[in-house]
Write a protein that holds these residues in place. Structure first.
Motif, PDB file in Angstrom:
ATOM      1  N   LEU A 190      -2.049  36.812 -59.871  1.00 55.80           N
ATOM      2  CA  LEU A 190      -1.421  35.524 -60.153  1.00 55.80           C
ATOM      3  C   LEU A 190      -2.143  34.397 -59.428  1.00 55.80           C
ATOM      4  CD1 LEU A 190       1.001  34.060 -61.503  1.00 55.80           C
ATOM      5  CD2 LEU A 190       2.275  34.451 -59.378  1.00 55.80           C
ATOM      6  N   ASP A 191      -2.487  34.626 -58.166  1.00 58.74           N
ATOM      7  CA  ASP A 191      -3.197  33.613 -57.382  1.00 58.74           C
ATOM      8  C   ASP A 191      -4.561  33.277 -57.992  1.00 58.74           C
ATOM      9  OD1 ASP A 191      -1.105  33.542 -55.607  1.00 58.74           O
ATOM     10  OD2 ASP A 191      -2.028  34.932 -54.181  1.00 58.74           O
ATOM     11  N   MET A 192      -5.187  34.275 -58.606  1.00 58.71           N
ATOM     12  CA  MET A 192      -6.536  34.091 -59.168  1.00 58.71           C
ATOM     13  C   MET A 192      -6.517  34.113 -60.696  1.00 58.71           C
ATOM     14  SD  MET A 192      -8.732  36.555 -56.618  1.00 58.71           S
ATOM     15  CE  MET A 192     -10.274  36.023 -57.389  1.00 58.71           C
ATOM     16  N   HIS A 193      -5.393  33.725 -61.304  1.00 61.05           N
ATOM     17  CA  HIS A 193      -5.252  33.864 -62.754  1.00 61.05           C
ATOM     18  C   HIS A 193      -6.321  33.085 -63.533  1.00 61.05           C
ATOM     19  CE1 HIS A 193      -2.997  30.068 -62.249  1.00 61.05           C
ATOM     20  NE2 HIS A 193      -3.356  29.832 -63.489  1.00 61.05           N
ATOM     21  N   ALA A 194      -6.735  31.909 -63.014  1.00 62.44           N
ATOM     22  CA  ALA A 194      -7.757  31.113 -63.706  1.00 62.44           C
ATOM     23  C   ALA A 194      -9.094  31.858 -63.712  1.00 62.44           C
ATOM     24  CB  ALA A 194      -7.909  29.751 -63.032  1.00 62.44           C
ATOM     25  N   GLU A 195      -9.463  32.399 -62.560  1.00 62.25           N
ATOM     26  CA  GLU A 195     -10.722  33.154 -62.464  1.00 62.25           C
ATOM     27  C   GLU A 195     -10.669  34.429 -63.290  1.00 62.25           C
ATOM     28  OE1 GLU A 195      -8.976  31.962 -60.029  1.00 62.25           O
ATOM     29  OE2 GLU A 195     -10.232  30.801 -58.646  1.00 62.25           O
ATOM     30  N   VAL A 196      -9.500  35.086 -63.269  1.00 55.54           N
ATOM     31  CA  VAL A 196      -9.336  36.317 -64.056  1.00 55.54           C
ATOM     32  C   VAL A 196      -9.451  36.020 -65.543  1.00 55.54           C
ATOM     33  CG1 VAL A 196      -7.711  38.153 -64.702  1.00 55.54           C
ATOM     34  CG2 VAL A 196      -7.940  37.471 -62.303  1.00 55.54           C
ATOM     35  N   GLU A 197      -8.857  34.924 -65.970  1.00 60.91           N
ATOM     36  CA  GLU A 197      -8.912  34.539 -67.388  1.00 60.91           C
ATOM     37  C   GLU A 197     -10.361  34.257 -67.818  1.00 60.91           C
ATOM     38  OE1 GLU A 197      -6.983  31.281 -70.506  1.00 60.91           O
ATOM     39  OE2 GLU A 197      -6.365  31.305 -68.392  1.00 60.91           O
ATOM     40  N   LYS A 216     -15.163  36.013 -70.824  1.00 62.71           N
ATOM     41  CA  LYS A 216     -16.599  36.331 -70.882  1.00 62.71           C
ATOM     42  C   LYS A 216     -16.823  37.725 -71.436  1.00 62.71           C
ATOM     43  CE  LYS A 216     -18.377  33.334 -67.207  1.00 62.71           C
ATOM     44  NZ  LYS A 216     -19.050  33.297 -65.877  1.00 62.71           N
ATOM     45  N   ARG A 217     -15.921  38.616 -71.135  1.00 61.70           N
ATOM     46  CA  ARG A 217     -16.030  40.000 -71.614  1.00 61.70           C
ATOM     47  C   ARG A 217     -15.389  40.171 -72.992  1.00 61.70           C
ATOM     48  NH1 ARG A 217     -18.355  39.555 -67.503  1.00 61.70           N
ATOM     49  NH2 ARG A 217     -18.845  41.130 -65.912  1.00 61.70           N
ATOM     50  N   LYS A 218     -14.847  39.045 -73.535  1.00 67.06           N
ATOM     51  CA  LYS A 218     -14.137  39.077 -74.819  1.00 67.06           C
ATOM     52  C   LYS A 218     -13.023  40.131 -74.826  1.00 67.06           C
ATOM     53  CE  LYS A 218     -18.150  37.570 -77.586  1.00 67.06           C
ATOM     54  NZ  LYS A 218     -17.970  36.218 -77.138  1.00 67.06           N
ATOM     55  N   HIS A 219     -12.337  40.224 -73.707  1.00 67.32           N
ATOM     56  CA  HIS A 219     -11.273  41.209 -73.566  1.00 67.32           C
ATOM     57  C   HIS A 219      -9.978  40.691 -74.195  1.00 67.32           C
ATOM     58  CE1 HIS A 219      -8.668  44.229 -71.756  1.00 67.32           C
ATOM     59  NE2 HIS A 219      -9.750  44.858 -71.314  1.00 67.32           N
ATOM     60  N   THR A 220      -9.246  41.566 -74.837  1.00 67.28           N
ATOM     61  CA  THR A 220      -8.022  41.170 -75.529  1.00 67.28           C
ATOM     62  C   THR A 220      -6.946  40.657 -74.569  1.00 67.28           C
ATOM     63  OG1 THR A 220      -7.293  43.476 -75.444  1.00 67.28           O
ATOM     64  CG2 THR A 220      -8.377  42.737 -77.465  1.00 67.28           C
ATOM     65  N   LEU A 221      -7.022  41.053 -73.312  1.00 66.11           N
ATOM     66  CA  LEU A 221      -6.020  40.614 -72.341  1.00 66.11           C
ATOM     67  C   LEU A 221      -6.183  39.143 -71.950  1.00 66.11           C
ATOM     68  CD1 LEU A 221      -5.766  43.658 -69.887  1.00 66.11           C
ATOM     69  CD2 LEU A 221      -4.093  42.941 -71.591  1.00 66.11           C
ATOM     70  N   ALA A 222      -7.334  38.561 -72.259  1.00 64.32           N
ATOM     71  CA  ALA A 222      -7.579  37.162 -71.887  1.00 64.32           C
ATOM     72  C   ALA A 222      -6.536  36.242 -72.509  1.00 64.32           C
ATOM     73  CB  ALA A 222      -8.982  36.748 -72.317  1.00 64.32           C
ATOM     74  N   SER A 223      -6.176  36.517 -73.742  1.00 64.76           N
ATOM     75  CA  SER A 223      -5.208  35.665 -74.438  1.00 64.76           C
ATOM     76  C   SER A 223      -3.815  35.768 -73.839  1.00 64.76           C
ATOM     77  CB  SER A 223      -5.152  36.037 -75.928  1.00 64.76           C
ATOM     78  OG  SER A 223      -4.748  37.391 -76.080  1.00 64.76           O
ATOM     79  N   LYS A 224      -3.530  36.890 -73.172  1.00 64.76           N
ATOM     80  CA  LYS A 224      -2.199  37.070 -72.588  1.00 64.76           C
ATOM     81  C   LYS A 224      -1.921  36.068 -71.466  1.00 64.76           C
ATOM     82  CE  LYS A 224      -1.106  40.695 -75.050  1.00 64.76           C
ATOM     83  NZ  LYS A 224       0.012  40.645 -76.034  1.00 64.76           N
ATOM     84  N   LEU A 225      -2.966  35.715 -70.714  1.00 65.11           N
ATOM     85  CA  LEU A 225      -2.791  34.773 -69.611  1.00 65.11           C
ATOM     86  C   LEU A 225      -2.679  33.337 -70.105  1.00 65.11           C
ATOM     87  CD1 LEU A 225      -5.261  36.206 -66.938  1.00 65.11           C
ATOM     88  CD2 LEU A 225      -2.770  36.198 -66.846  1.00 65.11           C
ATOM     89  N   SER A 226      -3.296  33.056 -71.243  1.00 63.04           N
ATOM     90  CA  SER A 226      -3.301  31.687 -71.753  1.00 63.04           C
ATOM     91  C   SER A 226      -2.155  31.403 -72.719  1.00 63.04           C
ATOM     92  CB  SER A 226      -4.631  31.388 -72.453  1.00 63.04           C
ATOM     93  OG  SER A 226      -4.847  32.306 -73.518  1.00 63.04           O
ATOM     94  N   GLU A 227      -1.532  32.457 -73.247  1.00 58.89           N
ATOM     95  CA  GLU A 227      -0.448  32.236 -74.210  1.00 58.89           C
ATOM     96  C   GLU A 227       0.790  31.685 -73.515  1.00 58.89           C
ATOM     97  OE1 GLU A 227       1.720  36.638 -74.281  1.00 58.89           O
ATOM     98  OE2 GLU A 227       0.318  36.089 -75.893  1.00 58.89           O
TER      99      GLU A 227
END
Length: 336
Positions: A112-119, A124-135
């Motif tokens: 949670l603290d690093m959610h921006a960096e994780v996203e 960059k890896r085109k991972h499906t989980l990326a959209s979960k943080l931005s939705e």
């Protein structure tokens, strides 16, 4: 030396008359010593073939018989909850006591603290989980999970320790289950005071709204409550065994029918209540030590209390002991 220790533990178990087992990578045993409930490493054997519940039972059963113990001496068997440990077909009655949460709440808080960096990393890896943080609501769900796992970690830590019993653990679990119901009610009312990280995100993010995740959080809390009720029946052990926890605050004639039907139990309890030395000892000793001492002169009370205080409440003692053993054999042994 190890053989001598093994003989001493075996002799102490037989003298105690009753014992409880804890099974995982090795087996630990608890029994009533001369002055307290004792816990010792019992044995560790390699599984030569499969690790089914039947294989595990045969291994333990073989050891029990080899050492001259009997199954009717065993009050309980505690495991970490793994399926192989909980097989019912061979008669293991297991206290499902998982103590392996291992800071998941802290991991979630770090994400949670690093959610921006994780996203950014996931994008960059085109991972499906990326959209979960931005939705919408994604960050709120993560904050909620971090909060609830933090509470679970605190619960887990509070149940770890040498002197924890089924009664003390039961009390803490009842409190936690009541808190889940309280938290669910607050979420239904739109209140987030019990979830600090969720509350912080709602205050910091202008477009964040609890409405979008209210049903999800409420549903998760309901499911969590149902799972706790399914695995841990809501039994007030402290009230049931009140005379064990507070022997000087009860009346012998008020004991349950089951307890009052035990020959000499009420009479021995009255004797304890009128012994000033025991009253003093009770105020300065933990329950295990107190009742172990009482058992010498009050065998009926001692026999009943050992049934409650002897079983392992969690797998903490095994986990801490095995971790220490691993450290000795790995790090320190290489320095010799």
């Amino acid at each position: 030396m190890s053989g001598d220790i093994k003989e001493q533990v075996g002799a102490a178990i037989n003298e105690s008359g009753k014992f409880s087992l804890q099974l995982d990578k090795s087996s630990d045993v608890q029994y009533q010593g001369k002055s307290d409930i004792e816990e010792d490493f019992l044995f560790c054997k390699r599984m030569e073939t499969t690790t089914t519940d039947e294989d595990l039972f045969k291994l333990v059963d073989s050891f029990i018989k080899e050492e001259g113990f009997r199954w009717d001496q065993c009050l309980s068997v505690c495991s970490d909850g793994a399926p192989a440990m909980l097989g019912t077909c061979q008669g293991f009655t297991a206290s499902d006591s998982d103590s392996l949460w291992l800071s998941r709440g802290k991991v979630l808080q770090r994400v949670l603290d690093m959610h921006a960096e994780v996203e950014i990393f996931l994008n960059k890896r085109k991972h499906t989980l990326a959209s979960k943080l931005s939705e919408p609501g994604g960050l709120l769900k993560l904050a909620y999970l971090s909060d609830i796992f933090s509470e679970l970690n605190l619960l887990n830590m509070s149940m770890q320790g040498k002197d924890e019993t089924l009664i003390s653990v039961s009390e803490k679990l009842r409190v936690f289950k009541a808190n889940i119901r309280l938290w669910n009610g607050k979420i239904e009312q739109g209140k987030t005071t019990s979830f600090p990280l969720l509350k912080l995100i709602l205050e910091d993010e202008e477009d964040a709204s609890l409405v979008g995740v209210q049903n999800v959080i409420g549903g998760h809390l309901e499911k969590l409550s149902e799972e706790f009720d399914r695995y841990i029946p809501d039994v007030d052990l402290h009230e049931k065994y009140k005379w064990m926890c507070r022997p000087f605050d009860v009346h012998a004639e008020d004991l349950s029918e089951e307890e009052s039907s035990i020959h000499n139990l009420q009479e021995e309890l009255i004797e304890v209540q009128n012994d000033e030395t025991l009253h003093f000892n009770f105020q300065h000793q933990i329950l295990g030590v107190f009742w172990t001492t009482v058992k010498i002169e009050k065998p009926v009370l001692g026999c009943e209390t050992v049934k409650v205080f002897l079983p392992f409440a969690t797998t903490y003692l095994y986990e801490s002991g095995f971790a220490a053993l691993t450290a000795i054999k790995a790090k320190h042994r290489s320095r010799l």
